[in-house]
Structures are given as C-alpha cells and as structure tokens.
Design a protein around this motif. Structure first.
Motif, PDB file in Angstrom:
ATOM      1  N   ALA A 188       2.179  -5.563   3.526  1.00 49.80           N
ATOM      2  CA  ALA A 188       1.293  -5.014   2.500  1.00 49.80           C
ATOM      3  C   ALA A 188       0.520  -3.809   3.006  1.00 49.80           C
ATOM      4  CB  ALA A 188       0.330  -6.095   2.025  1.00 49.80           C
ATOM      5  N   ASP A 189       0.229  -3.783   4.304  1.00 47.23           N
ATOM      6  CA  ASP A 189      -0.562  -2.690   4.882  1.00 47.23           C
ATOM      7  C   ASP A 189       0.289  -1.654   5.606  1.00 47.23           C
ATOM      8  OD1 ASP A 189      -2.866  -3.979   4.009  1.00 47.23           O
ATOM      9  OD2 ASP A 189      -3.046  -5.147   5.868  1.00 47.23           O
ATOM     10  N   SER A 218       2.687   1.425   6.688  1.00 54.95           N
ATOM     11  CA  SER A 218       2.991   2.802   6.296  1.00 54.95           C
ATOM     12  C   SER A 218       4.381   3.149   6.817  1.00 54.95           C
ATOM     13  CB  SER A 218       1.959   3.769   6.872  1.00 54.95           C
ATOM     14  OG  SER A 218       0.679   3.499   6.346  1.00 54.95           O
ATOM     15  N   SER A 236       0.817  -1.213   0.000  1.00 58.65           N
ATOM     16  CA  SER A 236       0.000   0.000   0.000  1.00 58.65           C
ATOM     17  C   SER A 236       0.849   1.261   0.000  1.00 58.65           C
ATOM     18  CB  SER A 236      -0.941   0.001   1.211  1.00 58.65           C
ATOM     19  OG  SER A 236      -0.201  -0.028   2.418  1.00 58.65           O
ATOM     20  N   ASP A 237       2.051   1.176   0.540  1.00 59.20           N
ATOM     21  CA  ASP A 237       2.941   2.341   0.568  1.00 59.20           C
ATOM     22  C   ASP A 237       3.973   2.199  -0.546  1.00 59.20           C
ATOM     23  OD1 ASP A 237       4.863   4.327   1.155  1.00 59.20           O
ATOM     24  OD2 ASP A 237       4.363   4.260   3.289  1.00 59.20           O
ATOM     25  N   THR A 267       1.567 -10.047   5.025  1.00 66.93           N
ATOM     26  CA  THR A 267       0.301  -9.322   5.115  1.00 66.93           C
ATOM     27  C   THR A 267       0.485  -7.989   5.832  1.00 66.93           C
ATOM     28  OG1 THR A 267      -0.963 -11.384   5.118  1.00 66.93           O
ATOM     29  CG2 THR A 267      -2.063  -9.424   5.987  1.00 66.93           C
ATOM     30  N   ALA A 268       1.261  -8.012   6.927  1.00 73.41           N
ATOM     31  CA  ALA A 268       1.550  -6.766   7.643  1.00 73.41           C
ATOM     32  C   ALA A 268       2.341  -5.802   6.775  1.00 73.41           C
ATOM     33  CB  ALA A 268       2.317  -7.080   8.930  1.00 73.41           C
TER      34      ALA A 268
END
Length: 484
Positions: free
Chosen positions: A170-171, A173, A114-115, A167-168
């Motif tokens: 991917a999310d 920031s 995502s970042d 998974t962590a």
C-alpha cells in the motif's frame, strides 16, 4: 592459550566430502562440473534424460542423525518456489478461478495503493517482474534484517506476515513499469493475492493445486513453531558459519519451499511433458535482457543455439538450481547446503558452459578478500601498540582493555564475514597471536612517563577514554558495514 584458540576456532570453510550415494557415473560428472570443491558441503543432484532419471548424493548433509546425502534429503530450495507460484497461478487462471490480466485495484477492491502504477498492475506483471516493484520493500527494518542475516545467520523474513506484505504494498513507490526488475516483493504479492482471492492460505493452495497432484510428497513449507523434518540438511555459509532455517512468512510465495531432488525431478519431468498444472508458465512472454525472456516465474535463456528453461534459489545457508533443455528432453536438479551458487554445475551437467571448471576460483571479490586480511592482521595491532606505550595507573589499563575488546570484536566480526574461501584461515589465527602478544606485552611492560604520578595515573583524564571508546565502536560499525 592463543595456539589452542587458533587450533579450535580457526574459520572452517565448507568443503565437499568424499561420501557418495546413488549413481556413481553421475557422481563423477558432478565432481567434474564442480571443479573447485571449496565452499560446498553436500550436493543432491538429479539428472533427467528422456525417460531415465539418475540421482547422486555427495558430501555431508550437516544433520548428525542423517549425514548421508540422498535423493530424499530435504533442502531449502528458495526461489525455486517462484516458478511454482507462476504455475500455480497459471493453473488457477486455466480453471477460471482468477484472472491474470485484471488490475490489482479490481482484484483487491478493499486495498488502497498509494502509487497508481501498482493499482493498475496485473498478476502477470508481478509474475514476470515487470510491475516496477523493487526487490524488497524499502525501509530501515529491511536493512536491519539483512544485517542480522549476515552477522547472526537469522532468517530475515521471520515475523513478516501476509498483512505486513499488503501494508508494504500500500505504501510502495514503483520504478518504471514494463521493465524487468527481479522482485521478491512482486512475486510474494502475486501469490498472496491469489491466496486472498481463493480464500485459502498460500501453503495449502500450493499443496492442493500443485504438490499433491504431482505426488511431491516430501515438498513442504515449514511453519513457525513446526518441527524440522527429520531428514533435513543443515545449512551453512560457504565460509563455515551456521545459518538459521527459513520458515513460512508473508514472502513464502517468493521462496520458502523445502524439497528434495527426487520431488523436483518429478516436477521437471511433468513440466517437460507439459502434464504439470500450469505448465504453460514456461512459455516466454517478455524479454529479460538481450539473450533471455521471462515466463510466469520461469527464466528462458537462448544460448549455444538452444533454449534453457531455468530458475535458481538461495536462502541463508542453501542454494539450488533447476534447468531444462526441452529440445533434448533433459533436466537437472542441483541442491546444496551452503550459499555458494550451483548454477554453473547445473548448466554444465546439461551441456551448457562445458569448459572445465578446474581453474574456477571460489566466488569472492578482491576487495572483500583484502578487507579480510587487513582486519585480521590489524585487529590486535592497536592493542600491541598501546601495550608498548602503557604508563602506570588505572587509566592505562582501561585504555588497554578497550583496545583488547575492540580487537576481539573485530576478530569475531571477520570470522563471521571474512572471505575464507580465498584468504587462508591461518591469517585469522595470526591476528589472534598479535592480540595475544599485545596482552602479554601489557602484562610485562610499563613505558616511562613524564610528569607527576597523579598525572601518569590519569593520562589525559576521562574524556580521552570516552573519545577513544567511541572511535573504536565507530570503527567496528564501519568494518561490519564494509564486510556486509
């Protein structure tokens, strides 16, 4: 009963025992470097000086089957695994099996981040703590795991898989990329990415590429459900409470390795000789503060006109340190089975920070010590006060029971989390006596009350009891948060 409880259950801070194995001269040097022995239980030390390596074991392993500490006693070494991950990836890069300068989005095309800053980060960025990733993934689950570690001694990484790590990521920031921020998250992501790229689990990859070539036969990653190696030390807090072992997880590349001072001495000798796979990982690449730099998982400090290449480690009940003075051909390994840091011991053995340790106090903040005293002594005061103002009737007994339970909970909490290296454990015992005095006073004293017997039997009705219970639960939570 209170006296018996105090005698049997007073906090028992760790203290380095008198037993010794190995080289007596090195053992004496270690004790001099330790200084204040409060907070240590067992130490396994290796000292490398050119072609000669000496070993010393001090104190108690905590393992009743193998109580002596020797060069083959197995300890959790925590973040000593980080420089090994750096060397592993450097070796794979030297073999052209991975590219440390390729962005993650190209190495892992099926993953989405995502970042964009993390998507463009390289393995070198992760290994040098410059990606912008925080120490750990954020979220309530992480906070709860940390609380369980402190309160119950549990492994905070249990059940956290490799997939959970990605998974962590991917999310996640990021903070500002290019700035040094020590990150378990980043190091674990680097190691698990290498595992994906090679198609082998990280533990197998580390064993094949680094541990086996160096002959580190007693170094391993203990998986969930596997038996504890028979010659392993048991870990505790420096203040006494026992801690669970840390086993394999998604964060293993950041520090789930178990090893011995003998194996780590073999490791350091090979690094000093530049014969270890990926030994170039010790080369400084980027600044890490005004007097330091970072390599691929290694720290390089400039002090007293000399370079010190090092890393330390910590798990719930263990601390560790490896350091090298390349100019003099010296290295040191210090392994401990409590959570009191051993960095200073290692540095002093290498000739850095040579000032006497005799006056060095155990590590603790004054605020934590003050809270330990206040919570210990005040735990039973409320029960004592309530007992002196108890009226007739069941409601008064209920209120008294609530206060006793609150005091017992607070005493249990401060027993687990208190600063018992600084505060005398007898302070906790005094708190138990105050509580016992409150219970005894309640048994023998009923204060006169105005009004009818019915009113006396239900002082204030149901809701004041509910309210007082809620207040005491909130106080316990606040006390736990402040000590943690």
């Amino acid at each position: 009963m209170a006296a018996t409880a105090c005698f049997l259950y007073l906090p028992q801070p760790a203290r380095l025992g008198t037993a010794e194995t190995g080289d007596a001269a090195l053992g004496a040097r270690v004790r001099e470097a330790v200084g204040n022995e409060e907070g240590f239980r067992g130490l396994s030390v290796a000292f490398i000086d050119g072609e000669r390596t000496t070993f010393a074991g001090l104190g108690d392993s905590g393992n009743p089957e193998h109580p002596s500490v020797g060069k083959d006693t197995i300890f959790e070494v925590g973040s000593i695994g980080k420089p090994m991950t750096g060397m592993l990836l450097a070796s794979l890069a030297d073999q052209k099996r991975i590219d440390l300068s390729t962005p993650l989005e190209r190495l892992l095309p099926r993953d989405r981040f995502s970042d964009p800053a993390l998507a463009s980060a390289t393995l070198t960025d992760l290994l040098t703590h410059r990606s912008g990733l925080a120490l750990m993934p954020t979220g309530l689950d992480t906070s709860l795991r940390e609380a369980e570690l402190r309160l119950l001694g549990r492994d905070p990484y249990r059940g956290f898989t490799e997939q959970d790590l990605f998974t962590a990521a991917a999310d996640a920031s990021l903070g500002p990329p290019g700035t040094y921020v020590y990150s378990n998250f980043g190091m674990a992501l680097a190691g698990q990415t290498a595992a994906r790229l090679t198609g082998k689990p990280y533990d197998k990859l580390l064993k094949e590429e680094l541990l086996d070539p160096l002959g580190m036969d007693h170094s391993q990653i203990v998986g969930r459900g596997e038996a504890i190696p028979p010659n392993s030390a048991s870990g505790t807090k420096a203040t006494g409470p026992a801690m669970d072992h840390w086993r394999a997880s998604g964060f293993t590349p950041a520090g789930d390795l178990w090893s011995t001072s003998n194996d780590l001495a073999v490791f350091l000798r090979a690094v000093l000789a530049k014969t270890a796979p990926g030994a170039r990982a010790t080369d400084p690449l980027y600044p890490r503060g005004p007097d330091g730099a970072v390599g691929l998982g290694w720290n390089v400090s400039r002090t007293q006109g000399r370079s010190l290449v090092w890393h330390d480690g910590e798990t719930g009940g263990f601390t560790s340190y490896v350091g090298m003075d390349p100019a003099r051909g010296r290295g040191v390994v210090v392994l401990s089975n409590t959570d009191r840091p051993v960095d200073t011991i290692g540095r002093r053995l290498l000739g850095f920070d040579a000032a006497s340790a005799a006056q060095e106090p155990p590590e603790s903040s004054g605020f934590a010590a003050a809270l330990t005293v206040v919570f210990s002594l005040c735990a039973g005061l409320l029960a004592l006060w309530t007992s002196r103002h108890r009226g007739p009737g069941p409601a008064s007994w209920i209120r008294m029971a609530i206060d006793v339970l609150f005091a017992a909970g607070l005493l249990a909490l401060v027993w687990q989390l208190g600063s018992w290296l600084v505060v005398p454990p007898e302070v906790w015992g005094l708190g138990v006596f105050i509580l016992a005095g409150g219970v005894w006073s309640a048994r023998n004293h009923v204060a006169p009350r105005a009004g009818s017997d019915k009113a006396a039997g239900r002082p204030g009705g149901r809701w004041p009891l509910v309210r007082s219970t809620a207040v005491r639960v909130a106080l316990l939570v606040l006390a736990a948060a402040s000590l943690i």
